[in-house]
Scaffold this motif. Structure first.
Motif, PDB file in Angstrom:
ATOM      1  N   GLY A  55       3.480   7.195  -4.742  1.00 38.53           N
ATOM      2  CA  GLY A  55       4.380   6.870  -5.849  1.00 38.53           C
ATOM      3  C   GLY A  55       3.627   6.682  -7.156  1.00 38.53           C
ATOM      4  N   ARG A  56       2.486   6.007  -7.083  1.00 41.83           N
ATOM      5  CA  ARG A  56       1.678   5.801  -8.290  1.00 41.83           C
ATOM      6  C   ARG A  56       1.113   7.126  -8.792  1.00 41.83           C
ATOM      7  N   GLU A  57       0.730   8.021  -7.877  1.00 43.32           N
ATOM      8  CA  GLU A  57       0.237   9.340  -8.282  1.00 43.32           C
ATOM      9  C   GLU A  57       1.343  10.153  -8.963  1.00 43.32           C
ATOM     10  N   ALA A  58       2.540  10.107  -8.400  1.00 46.79           N
ATOM     11  CA  ALA A  58       3.664  10.820  -9.004  1.00 46.79           C
ATOM     12  C   ALA A  58       3.964  10.260 -10.396  1.00 46.79           C
ATOM     13  N   LYS A  59       3.993   8.942 -10.507  1.00 47.17           N
ATOM     14  CA  LYS A  59       4.252   8.289 -11.786  1.00 47.17           C
ATOM     15  C   LYS A  59       3.204   8.697 -12.822  1.00 47.17           C
ATOM     16  N   ALA A  60       1.960   8.773 -12.403  1.00 50.97           N
ATOM     17  CA  ALA A  60       0.863   9.100 -13.322  1.00 50.97           C
ATOM     18  C   ALA A  60       0.951  10.518 -13.864  1.00 50.97           C
ATOM     19  N   MET A  61       1.636  11.412 -13.161  1.00 51.02           N
ATOM     20  CA  MET A  61       1.684  12.805 -13.634  1.00 51.02           C
ATOM     21  C   MET A  61       2.897  13.135 -14.492  1.00 51.02           C
ATOM     22  N   VAL A  62       3.859  12.238 -14.599  1.00 53.33           N
ATOM     23  CA  VAL A  62       5.106  12.547 -15.316  1.00 53.33           C
ATOM     24  C   VAL A  62       4.856  12.910 -16.776  1.00 53.33           C
ATOM     25  N   GLU A  63       4.095  12.114 -17.495  1.00 57.86           N
ATOM     26  CA  GLU A  63       3.852  12.391 -18.922  1.00 57.86           C
ATOM     27  C   GLU A  63       3.216  13.762 -19.132  1.00 57.86           C
ATOM     28  N   GLN A  64       2.243  14.100 -18.303  1.00 56.05           N
ATOM     29  CA  GLN A  64       1.566  15.392 -18.426  1.00 56.05           C
ATOM     30  C   GLN A  64       2.532  16.543 -18.114  1.00 56.05           C
ATOM     31  N   VAL A  65       3.372  16.365 -17.105  1.00 59.09           N
ATOM     32  CA  VAL A  65       4.333  17.413 -16.758  1.00 59.09           C
ATOM     33  C   VAL A  65       5.348  17.593 -17.884  1.00 59.09           C
ATOM     34  N   LEU A  66       5.787  16.502 -18.486  1.00 56.48           N
ATOM     35  CA  LEU A  66       6.715  16.615 -19.618  1.00 56.48           C
ATOM     36  C   LEU A  66       6.076  17.357 -20.782  1.00 56.48           C
ATOM     37  N   GLN A  67       4.819  17.096 -21.043  1.00 57.88           N
ATOM     38  CA  GLN A  67       4.115  17.817 -22.109  1.00 57.88           C
ATOM     39  C   GLN A  67       4.020  19.308 -21.770  1.00 57.88           C
ATOM     40  N   LEU A  68       3.681  19.629 -20.530  1.00 55.32           N
ATOM     41  CA  LEU A  68       3.624  21.030 -20.108  1.00 55.32           C
ATOM     42  C   LEU A  68       4.993  21.686 -20.179  1.00 55.32           C
ATOM     43  N   SER A  69       6.016  20.941 -19.813  1.00 57.65           N
ATOM     44  CA  SER A  69       7.370  21.474 -19.876  1.00 57.65           C
ATOM     45  C   SER A  69       7.735  21.823 -21.312  1.00 57.65           C
ATOM     46  N   ARG A  70       7.381  20.951 -22.223  1.00 58.68           N
ATOM     47  CA  ARG A  70       7.712  21.182 -23.631  1.00 58.68           C
ATOM     48  C   ARG A  70       6.869  22.301 -24.239  1.00 58.68           C
ATOM     49  N   GLU A  71       5.622  22.388 -23.862  1.00 58.02           N
ATOM     50  CA  GLU A  71       4.710  23.333 -24.512  1.00 58.02           C
ATOM     51  C   GLU A  71       4.594  24.684 -23.811  1.00 58.02           C
ATOM     52  N   GLN A  72       4.861  24.742 -22.494  1.00 62.15           N
ATOM     53  CA  GLN A  72       4.626  25.999 -21.773  1.00 62.15           C
ATOM     54  C   GLN A  72       5.700  26.360 -20.762  1.00 62.15           C
ATOM     55  N   LEU A  73       6.121  25.410 -19.940  1.00 62.26           N
ATOM     56  CA  LEU A  73       6.943  25.728 -18.780  1.00 62.26           C
ATOM     57  C   LEU A  73       8.438  25.785 -19.064  1.00 62.26           C
ATOM     58  N   GLY A  74       8.909  24.924 -19.935  1.00 66.75           N
ATOM     59  CA  GLY A  74      10.349  24.751 -20.131  1.00 66.75           C
ATOM     60  C   GLY A  74      10.975  25.829 -20.994  1.00 66.75           C
ATOM     61  N   THR A  75      11.607  26.780 -20.370  1.00 66.86           N
ATOM     62  CA  THR A  75      12.222  27.902 -21.102  1.00 66.86           C
ATOM     63  C   THR A  75      13.253  27.417 -22.111  1.00 66.86           C
ATOM     64  N   VAL A  76      14.081  26.464 -21.733  1.00 62.57           N
ATOM     65  CA  VAL A  76      15.134  25.997 -22.639  1.00 62.57           C
ATOM     66  C   VAL A  76      14.531  25.278 -23.838  1.00 62.57           C
ATOM     67  N   CYS A  77      13.629  24.351 -23.601  1.00 60.50           N
ATOM     68  CA  CYS A  77      12.994  23.608 -24.694  1.00 60.50           C
ATOM     69  C   CYS A  77      12.237  24.550 -25.622  1.00 60.50           C
ATOM     70  N   ARG A  78      11.474  25.454 -25.035  1.00 56.76           N
ATOM     71  CA  ARG A  78      10.684  26.373 -25.858  1.00 56.76           C
ATOM     72  C   ARG A  78      11.580  27.314 -26.654  1.00 56.76           C
ATOM     73  N   THR A  79      12.715  27.706 -26.095  1.00 55.39           N
ATOM     74  CA  THR A  79      13.646  28.565 -26.817  1.00 55.39           C
ATOM     75  C   THR A  79      14.261  27.819 -27.994  1.00 55.39           C
ATOM     76  N   ILE A  80      14.582  26.540 -27.793  1.00 57.80           N
ATOM     77  CA  ILE A  80      15.162  25.737 -28.873  1.00 57.80           C
ATOM     78  C   ILE A  80      14.121  25.474 -29.961  1.00 57.80           C
ATOM     79  N   GLU A  81      12.910  25.110 -29.568  1.00 57.85           N
ATOM     80  CA  GLU A  81      11.891  24.758 -30.552  1.00 57.85           C
ATOM     81  C   GLU A  81      11.330  25.958 -31.304  1.00 57.85           C
ATOM     82  N   ASN A  82      11.244  27.094 -30.666  1.00 56.51           N
ATOM     83  CA  ASN A  82      10.740  28.300 -31.328  1.00 56.51           C
ATOM     84  C   ASN A  82      11.918  29.059 -31.913  1.00 56.51           C
TER      85      ASN A  82
END
Length: 151
Positions: free
Chosen positions: A102-129
């Motif tokens: 659980g602590r390992e999962a919690k520790a990765m959330v912020e990094q995954v959100l950053q990756l989602s916004r910058e690389q992985l998240g098609t919807v977010c990247r489409t809106i921002e670009n």
């Protein structure tokens, strides 16, 4: 321009201010104006939250299931320069078990959100670009006339 068939949605008018959207798998969702349906803007916000949530889920649930996993999206409607959304905020509310996994999962959330916004998240990247949107129209003939032409 290449179109990914997974990105095709059809929309049919079902009544005044009401539409039915259907994807290639036949899944349907009603949208439009009124209290009993999602508005197009609400669906856009749900898509944004859902896209990021799927990224976080894929990374964190490999080892442990969250005890709480909720996502909210807030946005203000702007009109300067044409209607658009401003100050969009995606807020995650999560809790993982108090275990090493659980602590390992919690520790990765912020990094995954950053990756989602910058690389992985098609919807977010489409809106921002800035994404060009091409709108075309095809005026259809009445059904009887199109049947005569086909014979």
């Amino acid at each position: 321009m290449t179109v990914n068939p997974n990105s095709v949605v059809h929309l049919v008018r079902t009544g005044q201010g009401r539409y039915l959207a259907m994807n290639r798998n036949g899944t349907e969702i009603e949208l439009g104006e009124g209290d009993s349906v999602f508005s197009p803007v609400e669906l856009l916000l749900a898509a944004l939250a859902g896209c990021a949530a799927l990224d976080v889920e894929a990374a964190t649930t490999r080892a442990v299931e969250p005890e709480v996993f909720k996502v909210g999206v807030l946005a203000n409607k702007g009109s300067a320069g044409g209607n658009h959304l401003e100050d969009v905020q995606v807020n995650f509310s999560m809790r993982f078990p108090d275990t090493e996994e659980g602590r390992e999962a919690k520790a990765m959330v912020e990094q995954v959100l950053q990756l989602s916004r910058e690389q992985l998240g098609t919807v977010c990247r489409t809106i921002e670009n800035p994404t060009p949107v091409d709108m075309t129209v095809k005026f259809c003939q009445p059904f009887r006339e199109s049947m005569r032409e086909a014979s």
